[in-house]
Design an enzyme around this catalytic site. Structure first.
Site, PDB file in Angstrom:
ATOM      1  N   ARG A  78       0.821  -1.226   0.000  1.00 17.96           N
ATOM      2  CA  ARG A  78       0.000   0.000   0.000  1.00 17.96           C
ATOM      3  C   ARG A  78       0.854   1.275   0.000  1.00 17.96           C
ATOM      4  O   ARG A  78       0.512   2.256  -0.657  1.00 17.96           O
ATOM      5  CB  ARG A  78      -0.915  -0.005   1.211  1.00 17.96           C
ATOM      6  CG  ARG A  78      -1.967  -1.109   1.109  1.00 17.96           C
ATOM      7  CD  ARG A  78      -3.221  -0.644   1.723  1.00 17.96           C
ATOM      8  NE  ARG A  78      -4.189  -1.698   1.897  1.00 17.96           N
ATOM      9  CZ  ARG A  78      -5.161  -1.645   2.795  1.00 17.96           C
ATOM     10  NH1 ARG A  78      -5.256  -0.604   3.589  1.00 17.96           N
ATOM     11  NH2 ARG A  78      -6.036  -2.601   2.875  1.00 17.96           N
ATOM     12  N   ASP A 138     -15.389  10.286   8.104  1.00 16.03           N
ATOM     13  CA  ASP A 138     -14.378   9.230   8.091  1.00 16.03           C
ATOM     14  C   ASP A 138     -13.016   9.933   8.121  1.00 16.03           C
ATOM     15  O   ASP A 138     -12.890  11.081   7.686  1.00 16.03           O
ATOM     16  CB  ASP A 138     -14.498   8.384   6.813  1.00 16.03           C
ATOM     17  CG  ASP A 138     -13.828   7.010   6.956  1.00 16.03           C
ATOM     18  OD1 ASP A 138     -14.550   5.997   7.081  1.00 16.03           O
ATOM     19  OD2 ASP A 138     -12.575   6.948   6.950  1.00 16.03           O
TER      20      ASP A 138
HETATM   21  C1  LIG Z   1     -14.307  -1.402   8.025  1.00 12.34           C
HETATM   22  S1  LIG Z   1     -14.795   0.238   7.663  1.00 12.34           S
HETATM   23  C2  LIG Z   1     -16.429   0.253   8.365  1.00 12.34           C
HETATM   24  C3  LIG Z   1     -17.429   0.982   7.488  1.00 12.34           C
HETATM   25  C4  LIG Z   1     -18.861   0.983   7.995  1.00 12.34           C
HETATM   26  N1  LIG Z   1     -18.971   1.677   9.258  1.00 12.34           N
HETATM   27  C5  LIG Z   1     -19.414  -0.418   8.095  1.00 12.34           C
HETATM   28  O1  LIG Z   1     -19.588  -0.920   9.221  1.00 12.34           O
HETATM   29  O2  LIG Z   1     -19.680  -1.032   7.070  1.00 12.34           O
HETATM   30  C6  LIG Z   1     -13.849   1.167   8.850  1.00 12.34           C
HETATM   31  C7  LIG Z   1     -13.750   2.640   8.531  1.00 12.34           C
HETATM   32  O3  LIG Z   1     -13.229   3.314   9.678  1.00 12.34           O
HETATM   33  C8  LIG Z   1     -12.423   4.367   9.217  1.00 12.34           C
HETATM   34  N2  LIG Z   1     -11.505   4.802  10.295  1.00 12.34           N
HETATM   35  C9  LIG Z   1     -10.377   4.196  10.733  1.00 12.34           C
HETATM   36  N3  LIG Z   1      -9.795   4.935  11.692  1.00 12.34           N
HETATM   37  C10 LIG Z   1     -10.577   6.024  11.876  1.00 12.34           C
HETATM   38  C11 LIG Z   1     -10.481   7.175  12.719  1.00 12.34           C
HETATM   39  N4  LIG Z   1      -9.464   7.345  13.557  1.00 12.34           N
HETATM   40  N5  LIG Z   1     -11.460   8.114  12.629  1.00 12.34           N
HETATM   41  C12 LIG Z   1     -12.493   7.966  11.751  1.00 12.34           C
HETATM   42  N6  LIG Z   1     -12.612   6.913  10.921  1.00 12.34           N
HETATM   43  C13 LIG Z   1     -11.672   5.949  10.985  1.00 12.34           C
HETATM   44  C14 LIG Z   1     -11.701   3.775   8.021  1.00 12.34           C
HETATM   45  O4  LIG Z   1     -11.191   4.779   7.168  1.00 12.34           O
HETATM   46  C15 LIG Z   1     -12.799   2.937   7.378  1.00 12.34           C
HETATM   47  O5  LIG Z   1     -13.451   3.621   6.345  1.00 12.34           O
END
Ligand SMILES: C[S@@+](CC[C@H](N)C(=O)[O-])C[C@H]1O[C@@H](n2cnc3c(N)ncnc32)[C@H](O)[C@@H]1O
Length: 283
Positions: free
Chosen positions: A44, A146
């Site tokens: 990545r 996000d």
């Molecule tokens: C696995 S996805 C979950 C998406 C959705 N909430 C679902 O359950 O389908 C996790 C998301 O959390 C975001 N994320 C990770 N660390 C974060 C942070 N410190 N603050 C906000 N978002 C974060 C990532 O960018 C990613 O888009």
């Protein structure tokens, strides 16, 4: 995908580099990377080194830490997030949301998807709201945030490959999506009325303050806490708590539980929580 052996790699990448990356992303976004992610991290971030014309990871990390390059910090973060999501993931949440929305008297009803990824979650919330009020202009405002700005750009565009709609029934597809033709064949677009309900905005859950008002009738905080350690989860829950309405619902992911934060939130269903103070008042 088979990873190249360490010696065949385009860029110098040591165990020390990997540990440094783990520390930086943990400090910056709370994400705890497992040792098994070593190769994934290489592929990545290799794109970033290529884009910057750098030959080794330590040079890239020196640049990141010393140059105060906010754009590169964002690219670094975007590269290391995991964004797996789906429309109507954990469908029971949306059935409950529909009932909860119908019971609300406040207008507009504020809702927050705080790890919105590529948008499937906030659009599912918007669809549930349209269905709850049998209207394409329900009295809701959805905030979708996000830490990853790239996924937010996808979310805001609202265009998806048709396969992403597998879990969306025919009736919902017809009502809430437009099928692409010509150069857009194989893609679909969310109905613009859904986009009107949502504001997309970057927000790092690790930030000391979120600059939000609330009160939110529901917060979707699903499948993001799993990346954080317990103290970080607790600090985030503490910041979200006052933003949730006293009768609000907090939706968590299928493998997340907050039994270490019962002073803040109490389980009231399958991966659904209420504010502990509201539960105590009702008892
Ligand atoms: C696995 S996805 C979950 C998406 C959705 N909430 C679902 O359950 O389908 C996790 C998301 O959390 C975001 N994320 C990770 N660390 C974060 C942070 N410190 N603050 C906000 N978002 C974060 C990532 O960018 C990613 O888009």
């Amino acid at each position: 995908m088979t990873q190249p052996a360490a010696t065949d790699r385009e860029f110098t990448y040591t165990e020390r580099d990997f540990r440094r990356i783990c520390r930086l992303i943990h400090e910056h976004a709370g994400i705890a990377l497992a040792p098994s992610k070593r190769d994934m991290v290489y592929s990545r971030l290799a794109r970033r080194l290529r884009a910057l014309g750098m030959a080794a990871f330590d040079a890239y990390l020196d640049h990141l830490e010393s140059a105060g390059d906010a754009e590169e910090w964002q690219a670094f973060t975007n590269a290391l997030t995991t964004n797996l999501t789906a429309f109507f993931r954990e469908p029971h949440h949306f059935d409950l949301l529909t009932r909860h929305l119908r019971a609300q008297t406040r207008r507009p009803i504020l809702l927050w998807s705080c790890a919105a990824s590529t948008g499937e979650e906030p659009y599912s919330i918007a669809i549930a709201a349209c269905e709850a009020f049998d209207s394409m202009t329900p009295p809701v405002r959805i905030l979708a945030t996000d830490v990853d700005t790239q996924v937010l750009a996808t979310a805001s565009a609202g265009i998806y490959p048709i396969e992403r709609l597998e879990r969306v029934g025919d009736e919902r597809r017809r009502r809430f999506f437009l099928r692409g033709a010509g150069p857009y064949a194989g893609q679909c677009r969310v109905h613009p009325a859904l986009q009107q309900l949502i504001t997309f905005r970057p927000l790092n859950l690790l930030d000391a303050g979120y600059g939000l008002r609330g009160p939110f009738a529901a917060v979707f905080c699903r499948n993001v806490m799993i990346y954080f350690d317990k103290p970080t989860q607790y600090a985030i829950l503490k910041r979200i708590h006052p933003l949730l309405a006293r009768d609000g619902l907090f939706f968590a992911g299928h493998s997340e539980s907050f039994f270490h934060a019962t002073d803040l939130f109490r389980a009231c269903g399958q991966t659904v929580y209420r504010r502990a103070d509201a539960v105590e008042d009702a008892a």
